[in-house]
Scaffold this active site. Structure first.
Site, PDB file in Angstrom:
ATOM      1  N   ASP A 117       0.886  -1.216   0.127  1.00 45.81           N
ATOM      2  CA  ASP A 117       0.041   0.063  -0.024  1.00 45.81           C
ATOM      3  C   ASP A 117       0.928   1.323  -0.017  1.00 45.81           C
ATOM      4  O   ASP A 117       1.899   1.323   0.606  1.00 45.81           O
ATOM      5  CB  ASP A 117      -0.865   0.022   1.277  1.00 45.81           C
ATOM      6  CG  ASP A 117      -1.766   1.243   1.360  1.00 45.81           C
ATOM      7  OD1 ASP A 117      -2.629   1.254   0.647  1.00 45.81           O
ATOM      8  OD2 ASP A 117      -1.843   2.023   2.175  1.00 45.81           O
ATOM      9  N   GLU A 159       1.025  -0.446  -5.174  1.00 44.34           N
ATOM     10  CA  GLU A 159       0.207   0.445  -5.260  1.00 44.34           C
ATOM     11  C   GLU A 159       1.014   1.856  -5.718  1.00 44.34           C
ATOM     12  O   GLU A 159       1.365   2.465  -4.867  1.00 44.34           O
ATOM     13  CB  GLU A 159      -0.627   0.935  -4.195  1.00 44.34           C
ATOM     14  CG  GLU A 159      -1.761   2.053  -4.478  1.00 44.34           C
ATOM     15  CD  GLU A 159      -2.262   2.667  -3.381  1.00 44.34           C
ATOM     16  OE1 GLU A 159      -3.021   3.544  -3.578  1.00 44.34           O
ATOM     17  OE2 GLU A 159      -1.625   2.844  -2.393  1.00 44.34           O
TER      18      GLU A 159
HETATM   19  C1  GLC Z   1      -4.266   3.497  -0.276  1.00 47.00           C
HETATM   20  C2  GLC Z   1      -5.417   2.554  -0.203  1.00 47.00           C
HETATM   21  C3  GLC Z   1      -6.733   3.494   0.226  1.00 47.00           C
HETATM   22  C4  GLC Z   1      -6.157   3.960   1.563  1.00 47.00           C
HETATM   23  C5  GLC Z   1      -4.693   4.922   1.517  1.00 47.00           C
HETATM   24  C6  GLC Z   1      -4.089   4.909   2.827  1.00 47.00           C
HETATM   25  O1  GLC Z   1      -4.226   4.299  -1.162  1.00 47.00           O
HETATM   26  O2  GLC Z   1      -5.679   1.736  -1.527  1.00 47.00           O
HETATM   27  O3  GLC Z   1      -7.549   2.767   0.144  1.00 47.00           O
HETATM   28  O4  GLC Z   1      -7.070   5.060   2.003  1.00 47.00           O
HETATM   29  O5  GLC Z   1      -3.780   3.756   0.914  1.00 47.00           O
HETATM   30  O6  GLC Z   1      -3.820   3.703   3.403  1.00 47.00           O
END
Ligand code: GLC
Ligand code: CA
Length: 565
Positions: free
Chosen positions: A230, A290
């Site tokens: 993440d 991500e």
């Molecule tokens: C990433 C996740 C999102 C979350 C953020 C903070 O972007 O996909 O859903 O709010 O991280 O952890």
């Protein structure tokens, strides 16, 4: 002489016996492709997939009960959004214990059983590792904030303010307001790129790095096949806390726009990714990132200069092609292909409006949903589906501020309505709450569940679900789709997206009508090694067909064919 002969023979025998084993344990095929290059991934938002105990919230037992569905659909690995203990401020992305399961989702025993049942169905488990921050309820942070000399003080980013009531610098939280919060106990500010309840870990502290690497080891031992990492872009910040340049205008939360050059994508992140990768490689595991890149060079960097960082950085630039535009898709695919790594295709997730709405024109949404499935599931690379996409699930956005669950939707209303709309329960059948739960779920299902659900669509040969199933089945059995190269065809065509996937003299042609009028296209495949080619249909929408190498496509029609010599 005979002695030496036997020595060589026995060495050869040992080699011959050990080679296939080594190859097997690393799951590499003849093309050198690893298991994750052949797998189809599927994101599950655990609150919303299946509720086994009817409390309105999905859980691990629910997921386990759907393994046969996932297998039959053609899914090989599920990425489960965070299911760890959490106060649920950010619905799990605020983790208070990395090595446990939140009681609302079940227990570690339920997790182990899910892994076992998954194994029986050929479905691997990928967890979501929230590397940038913890919850403010994590014991590390509770200790950290207790005193300036606490053992975990330096596990987070603490600084003095610039003056009374003034944060250390101008960095803005992406969820609104300053990225700094004053904590009265020690009268210092801590840094949080996301909600204040999500303090950023200090990755410059070797103890943090060790604890986090150990966490991945702990889960690998429990049978996890990899992680989706993440928010990797935000792991490091400039230690000098240089202000970010201010840009014109304000964002959806009403904060000034800034160019986040001092707290995003710092080069140090690559050292961490290399270390996470070394640990992953010990378990033949995959790391998905991500990765919100703004150009292809940034994406390239995430693969690592020697393929030693993320195997699967997600290409979100593909999702910025928010319309059915063959020229833009071609450009984006060509770019990703040129990056040298293995492409990763995503069209929606829990932070993005569902693809059904983003690409749909309001009239032909089902046809377009089938077209998009036929598209990204036949590209060269690994697709990551989002639960319900295979049904043509639509966003169910809150209509009133008081109904919003996602905090950014409340603070940003009505400019930012939050992400509830794309996180609604999976639509299983026509029962109340779409068969997700007997109790009213945490988010409401949209009225379209009556037609768009697993039970109803399974019976309809022309449903979105059956298109996904057919395409996935073909993808798993057709070598050209699994291993083949990608060649764009008829690149001047603004309406029909078409390409060839070729492998060892065999090829599959994919033609997708991205326009609302019928199209007729002719392919000249001589340059591709098929001088007198004809097409043998494999998957087609009802009104699409071929004669020789001429393809007729209905509006938003799909035609996928084997090229025969
Ligand atoms: C990433 C996740 C999102 C979350 C953020 C903070 O972007 O996909 O859903 O709010 O991280 O952890
Ligand atoms: Ca439940």
């Amino acid at each position: 002489m005979p002695k030496r002969f036997f020595q060589i023979l026995s060495t050869l025998l040992v080699l011959a016996c050990s080679l296939p084993l080594a190859a097997q344990s690393k799951s590499v095929d003849a093309e050198g492709h690893k298991w994750w290059q052949h797998a189809v991934f599927y994101e599950i938002y655990p609150r919303s997939f299946a509720d086994s105990n009817n409390d309105g919230i999905g859980d691990l037992k629910g997921i386990t009960s759907k393994m046969a569905y996932l297998h039959d659909l053609g899914v090989n690995a599920i990425w489960i959004s965070p299911c760890f203990p959490s106060p649920q401020v950010d619905f799990g992305y605020d983790v208070s214990d990395y090595e446990n399961i939140d009681p609302m989702y079940g227990t570690l025993a339920d997790f182990d059983r899910m892994v076992d049942v998954g194994k029986k169905h050929g479905v691997r488990i990928i967890l979501d590792f929230v590397v940038n921050h913890t919850s403010d309820q994590h014991r590390w942070f509770i200790d950290s904030k207790s005193s300036r000399t606490a053992p975990h003080r330096d596990w987070f980013v603490w600084r003095d303010g610039k003056g009374p009531g003034q944060p250390p610098n101008n960095w803005i939280s992406t969820f609104g307001g300053s990225a700094w919060k004053l904590d009265p106990t020690t009268n210092q500010y801590y840094y949080h790129y996301f909600y204040a309840e999500q303090p950023d870990l200090n990755w410059r502290n070797p103890a943090v790095e060790k604890a986090m690497l150990d966490t991945t080891r702990w889960w690998y031992k429990r049978g996890v096949s990899g992680f989706r990492l993440d928010a990797v872009d935000t792991l490091f910040e400039d230690p000098n806390l240089t202000d970010n340049p201010v840009l014109p205008g304000i964002n959806k939360q009403g904060d000034p726009n800034t160019d986040e050059i001092h707290n995003k994508k710092l080069p140090e992140v690559h050292n961490v990714l290399k270390k996470l990768r070394t640990v992953a490689d010990e378990s033949d595991a995959v790391l998905i990132g991500e990765t919100w890149t703004s150009n292809i060079d940034e994406l390239k960097e995430y693969y690592g200069s020697h393929d030693n960082e993320l195997q699967m950085p997600m290409d979100f630039m593909f999702t910025t092609v928010d319309k059915l535009s063959p020229p833009e898709f071609r450009r984006q695919i060509a770019q990703v292909d040129s990056a040298g790594g293995w492409p990763v295709f995503v069209i929606s997730n829990h932070d993005k409006v569902r693809s059904y709405n983003r690409y749909g024109d309001g009239k032909n949404n089902d046809a377009i949903a089938k077209l998009m499935g036929a598209f990204y599931l036949t590209l060269r690379g690994t697709p990551i589906m989002y639960y319900g996409e295979e049904l043509g699930m639509e966003n169910n956005d809150p209509k009133r501020k008081e109904d919003v669950k996602d905090p950014i939707g409340r603070t940003g209303w009505p400019n930012e309505i939050g992400r509830d709309g794309e996180r609604t329960p999976m639509q299983w059948n026509t029962d109340t709450n779409a068969g997700f739960s007997k109790k009213d779920p945490w988010l409401p299902v949209p009225p379209s569940y009556k037609t768009h659900n697993v039970a109803t669509e399974s019976k309809d040969p022309n449903s979105v679900l059956n298109m996904y199933k057919k395409v996935l089945a073909l993808r798993h059995t057709n070598e050209a789709l699994l291993e083949g190269s990608y060649t764009a065809l008829n690149e001047g065509d603004a309406n029909v997206m078409s390409y060839l996937r070729s492998y060892k003299g065999r090829a599959v042609l994919v033609a997708l009508n991205m326009s609302s009028s019928p199209q007729k296209v002719t392919f000249n495949l001589a340059d591709n090694g098929f001088a007198s080619a004809s097409l043998k249909g494999l998957i087609a929408t009802p009104q699409s067909s071929a004669k020789g190498t001429e393809v007729m496509l209905e509006p938003f029609g799909v035609y996928i064919a084997e090229v025969t010599k």
